[in-house]
Write a protein that holds these residues in place. Structure first.
Motif, short mmCIF file in Angstrom:
data_model
loop_
_atom_site.label_atom_id
_atom_site.label_comp_id
_atom_site.label_asym_id
_atom_site.label_seq_id
_atom_site.Cartn_x
_atom_site.Cartn_y
_atom_site.Cartn_z
N PRO A 77 0.80 -1.24 -0.13
CA PRO A 77 0.03 0.10 0.01
C PRO A 77 0.93 1.28 -0.09
O PRO A 77 0.46 2.21 -0.63
N SER A 78 2.05 1.31 0.76
CA SER A 78 2.69 2.50 0.57
C SER A 78 3.05 2.94 -0.99
O SER A 78 3.62 3.89 -0.90
N GLU A 79 3.27 1.96 -1.72
CA GLU A 79 3.61 2.08 -3.03
C GLU A 79 2.44 2.74 -3.89
O GLU A 79 2.50 3.47 -4.83
N PHE A 80 1.34 1.93 -3.69
CA PHE A 80 0.20 2.29 -4.55
C PHE A 80 -0.69 3.27 -4.17
O PHE A 80 -1.58 3.89 -5.01
N ILE A 81 -1.04 3.45 -2.76
CA ILE A 81 -1.83 4.39 -2.45
C ILE A 81 -1.40 5.85 -2.72
O ILE A 81 -2.25 6.59 -3.27
N PRO A 82 -0.15 6.30 -2.67
CA PRO A 82 0.12 7.68 -3.33
C PRO A 82 -0.19 7.68 -4.63
O PRO A 82 -0.56 8.94 -5.24
N ILE A 83 0.06 6.85 -5.53
CA ILE A 83 -0.24 6.97 -6.76
C ILE A 83 -1.74 6.86 -7.12
O ILE A 83 -2.34 7.76 -7.88
N ALA A 84 -2.42 6.38 -6.40
CA ALA A 84 -3.86 6.29 -6.48
C ALA A 84 -4.50 7.68 -6.12
O ALA A 84 -5.36 8.09 -6.70
N GLU A 85 -3.82 8.20 -4.90
CA GLU A 85 -4.36 9.57 -4.71
C GLU A 85 -3.91 10.74 -5.92
O GLU A 85 -4.45 11.57 -5.93
N GLU A 86 -2.72 10.59 -6.33
CA GLU A 86 -2.30 11.54 -7.47
C GLU A 86 -3.22 11.52 -8.65
O GLU A 86 -3.49 12.34 -9.20
N SER A 87 -3.43 9.96 -9.14
CA SER A 87 -4.23 9.93 -10.20
C SER A 87 -5.85 9.86 -10.07
O SER A 87 -6.39 9.98 -10.99
N GLY A 88 -6.26 9.88 -8.94
CA GLY A 88 -7.43 10.16 -8.53
C GLY A 88 -8.40 8.73 -8.50
O GLY A 88 -9.55 8.72 -8.09
N THR A 89 -7.52 7.73 -8.71
CA THR A 89 -8.10 6.27 -8.53
C THR A 89 -8.56 6.13 -7.07
O THR A 89 -9.41 5.09 -6.92
N ILE A 90 -8.04 6.77 -6.08
CA ILE A 90 -8.37 6.44 -4.71
C ILE A 90 -9.95 6.70 -4.51
O ILE A 90 -10.54 5.85 -3.52
N LEU A 91 -10.71 7.62 -5.41
CA LEU A 91 -12.16 7.53 -5.20
C LEU A 91 -12.77 6.34 -5.38
O LEU A 91 -13.72 6.12 -4.66
N VAL A 92 -12.60 5.67 -6.53
CA VAL A 92 -12.84 4.37 -6.68
C VAL A 92 -12.43 3.46 -5.53
O VAL A 92 -13.40 2.59 -5.28
N ILE A 93 -11.14 3.33 -5.48
CA ILE A 93 -10.89 2.32 -4.70
C ILE A 93 -11.42 2.71 -3.27
O ILE A 93 -11.73 1.42 -2.51
N GLY A 94 -11.49 3.76 -2.70
CA GLY A 94 -12.03 4.01 -1.30
C GLY A 94 -13.15 3.65 -1.28
O GLY A 94 -13.78 3.09 -0.27
N GLU A 95 -14.28 3.97 -2.34
CA GLU A 95 -15.67 3.44 -2.19
C GLU A 95 -15.58 1.99 -2.33
O GLU A 95 -16.50 1.30 -1.48
N TRP A 96 -14.77 1.31 -3.07
CA TRP A 96 -14.98 -0.23 -2.95
C TRP A 96 -14.60 -0.95 -1.69
O TRP A 96 -15.23 -1.71 -1.16
N VAL A 97 -13.42 -0.17 -0.98
CA VAL A 97 -13.03 -0.69 0.12
C VAL A 97 -14.21 -0.35 1.23
O VAL A 97 -14.45 -1.50 1.78
#
Length: 692
Positions: free
Chosen positions: A473-493
């Motif tokens: 997660p320390s590698e892909f969570i910052p990338i997800a936040e930069e790209s905006g993908t964290i919105l989809v991932i956060g809702e899925w989680v």
């Protein structure tokens, strides 16, 4: 031989040649108009069919009439005006009808059927014209030649239209022309061979040959007017079509706002330039340009000012280029350039000119601004040997220039930019991770420090990459936040964690982390409410964790959203407490339900007096505010004993339990419960049980 003899001995050859000229040129115009009609649709096709019919009918009729005037019968001749006009109308109407049938959606025989109708129109025109031809003598017909003329006309006209429509390339165009001319000519002269005239009077009653010649020339002149109208219409439409095509090509290949070539033109240019560079063993630089402060102009002055700035930059870039250089606008505020060169100094000069023009002030209405730009350069063949690779590497170098405040120009460097490429690739894979079912939920236990009982679980997401395996997660969570993908991932989680927790036999609380990006771009309160309703999880069992950086980004909005969520019955915990810049002010602004002490303090609590003092201070603060404190990062029994002595409420860390899938967690708990229930086993202290 009889037909040839009729042409040579019974006709004025000068008028025959005039008729032939009319027939050939008229047929050529007719076939060209036919092809134009074939390329159009609807009402426009109807107009071209009409012009084709007029051109064909006029050509056929004039050929016939001039050839009739060339026929030297040796007796007085007159023409019935009504039948003469009727023959003309039959030629025009029949030709137009035949063309319409040939271009219709009938079965595959449409061209041949339409051509046959044109052949019948030629036949009808001729014999109606012969009815209008009155001669002072005895007229006799050879019906075999009449039949032969009809068959020849219909067959040859059908073949001509077939060749014109089905095989429109150059060789077959000539074939179609020859066939159409033969259909007209053979019909006429074969039919004229079929007729024989025995004059009843000679001498004074003979028609004036000069008058007949003058009439033939007049008919040819009238034909020229009709055909000229068709030619003029063709040329006007051709010119308009060419202008439309040129305009469309310009629009397709150029940016309408700046006048610069667009992305498509740039790609075409690069293809050609790369071929030449490979042939000449030359070098080619691909340059990516991104304006730095264009968004500020749009936001502060509006899109009109932004458009004016882009136009000004476009004019400057057009002025800067020389031979062997190319500049294009490839996106909103993105430009690209290319440069063929032999010496490095040539490239450096071009880049320097670009930088100079891009950093010059731009005056828009009553204010002056400097957009600035980040420039990335990749060179063929050193940095890539194909268009896609060179553009990609130039973009990577440009992004590095944008990230470095002190540099406007960066050349591609494989070691530095390949890491960025890998990060970009990982971001693309991450966008598909949810839909490809590559994410899993793990749960880390949170226990009571004093009793060892389970208080709840923190939900952690794991990514199983199909090629790289488990990505931390320390590698892909910052990338997800930069790209905006964290919105989809956060809702899925949140949705899947709530759904799983709702099925548990014990009402453990689950803690879900929230990203600052979710606060900025999502209606969190509405999302949380809908997920709770959908999954049936009790709001009191859901705890949302936020960091201080989330609040600092937009304090007023964030606290408003937190109050909305808390009103649903969901608890709020502040995560990583003690590492921010405004921890006490944050606690004062919002009554959190839990404080999570950052793991960095627990890492040093064994050896550092300062770390132990901070832990004690935070625990005292929590007791004073009546907010429970959870310590993260508990790795040893000694750390757990310190927390117990200091009166910490809850703890979380590898010593108490590593993150695991939900199935493994409850399997361990079931085994522990069975061991405690066994009459032959000694009772194990809760802390010991959790460690095991």
């Amino acid at each position: 031989m009889r037909v040839i003899s009729c042409i040579v001995t019974a006709h004025n050859l000068w008028l025959v040649f005039l008729a032939a000229f009319v027939c050939v040129s008229g047929s050529w115009i007719t076939l060209n108009l036919l092809r134009r009609a074939e390329r159009t649709y609807g009402l426009q096709r109807g107009g071209w069919i009409f012009l084709t019919g007029v051109a064909a009918g006029a050509s056929i009729w004039c050929t016939h009439f001039i050839a009739m005037l060339a026929y030297e019968v040796g007796a007085p001749v007159t023409f019935d005006p009504i039948l003469t006009m009727a023959s003309f109308l039959l030629a025009v109407a029949g030709s137009a009808g035949g063309v319409a049938i040939a271009l219709s959606r009938l079965p595959r025989i449409a061209p041949e059927l339409g051509g046959a109708v044109v052949g019948l129109a030629i036949t009808a025109m001729h014999y109606t014209g012969m009815m209008a031809y009155h001669v002072d003598g005895i007229v006799e017909w050879d019906m075999s030649y009449v039949f032969a003329s009809v068959v020849l006309s219909v067959t040859l006209a059908a073949a001509a239209i077939n060749q014109a429509i089905r095989r429109p390339w150059r060789y077959w165009s000539l074939t179609a022309l020859v066939l159409f001319v033969l259909a007209v000519v053979l019909l006429h002269f074969t039919a004229m061979t079929a007729v024989s005239v025995t004059p009843l009077a000679t001498g004074d009653g003979l028609a004036d040959s000069y008058a007949l010649k003058a009439m033939a020339v007049a008919v040819a002149g009238g034909w020229l007017l009709v055909i000229g109208t068709g030619i003029a219409s063709y040329m006007i439409d051709e010119r308009a079509s060419q202008e439309s095509i040129q305009k469309l090509q310009h629009m397709a290949l150029n940016d309408l706002l700046t006048g610069l070539p667009n992305r498509s033109s740039f790609n075409d240019y690069l293809d050609r330039a790369l071929e030449h560079a490979k042939e000449d063993s030359a070098k080619l630089a691909v340059i990516g340009i991104d304006l730095d402060r264009f968004k500020e102009i749009n936001d502060l002055r509006g899109h009109k000012a932004g458009d004016q700035a882009l136009k000004a930059i476009g004019r400057r870039l057009l002025r800067v280029i020389k031979d062997g250089e190319f500049v294009a606008r490839v996106g909103g505020d993105e430009f690209a350039a290319a440069k063929r060169f032999q010496n490095q100094s040539e490239l450096l000069d071009f880049v320097a000119r670009l930088e100079k023009f891009l950093f010059e002030p731009i005056r828009i209405d009553d204010f002056e601004t400097v957009t600035g730009a980040s420039i990335g350069v990749a060179v063929y063949p050193d940095d890539g040997d194909d268009q896609e690779r060179l553009i990609s590497n130039a973009d990577l170098a440009m992004y590095r220039a944008k990230a470095d405040i002190g540099r406007a120009v960066c050349f591609y460097e494989s070691k530095m930019d390949e890491a960025a490429r890998a990060r970009h690739t990982l971001a693309q894979d991450l966008r598909r991770a949810v839909e490809l079912d590559q994410l899993d939920l793990h749960y880390q236990v949170q226990t009571s420090v004093q009793t060892g009982e389970v208080c709840g679980y923190e939900v952690l997401v794991r990514w199983n990459h199909p090629e790289r395996g488990s990505v931390p997660p320390s590698e892909f969570i910052p990338i997800a936040e930069e790209s905006g993908t964290i919105l989809v991932i956060g809702e899925w989680v949140m949705r899947n964690a709530c759904r799983e927790a709702a099925t548990w036999s014990k009402p453990y609380k689950i803690a879900v982390n929230l990203s600052p990006v979710q606060f900025a771009h999502a209606d969190l309160a509405k999302l949380v409410h809908s997920i709770l309703l959908e999954t049936g999880l009790s709001p009191s069992r859901l705890e949302l964790e936020i960091t201080e950086s989330t609040i600092i980004a937009d304090k007023t909005r964030t606290l408003h959203v937190l109050r909305q969520i808390r009103a649903l019955g969901v608890t709020i915990a502040i995560d990583d407490f003690g590492t921010g810049y405004s921890s006490l002010d944050t606690l004062r602004s919002f009554p959190f339900d839990k404080i999570k002490l950052d793991r960095s303090f627990m890492n040093e609590v064994d050896d550092s007096i300062q770390a132990k003092a901070i832990v004690r201070a935070v625990l005292t603060l929590g007791k004073s505010l009546d907010i429970p404190v959870l310590a993260e990062g508990v790795e040893t029994n000694h750390q757990l004993e310190i927390l117990r002595i200091e009166g910490c409420d809850e703890a979380q860390g590898f010593f108490l339990g590593r993150p695991k899938p939900v199935g493994q967690i409850f399997q361990v708990e079931q085994m522990a419960d069975e061991e405690l229930a066994s009459p032959f086993s000694g009772r194990v202290p809760p802390q010991r049980m959790r460690r095991r």
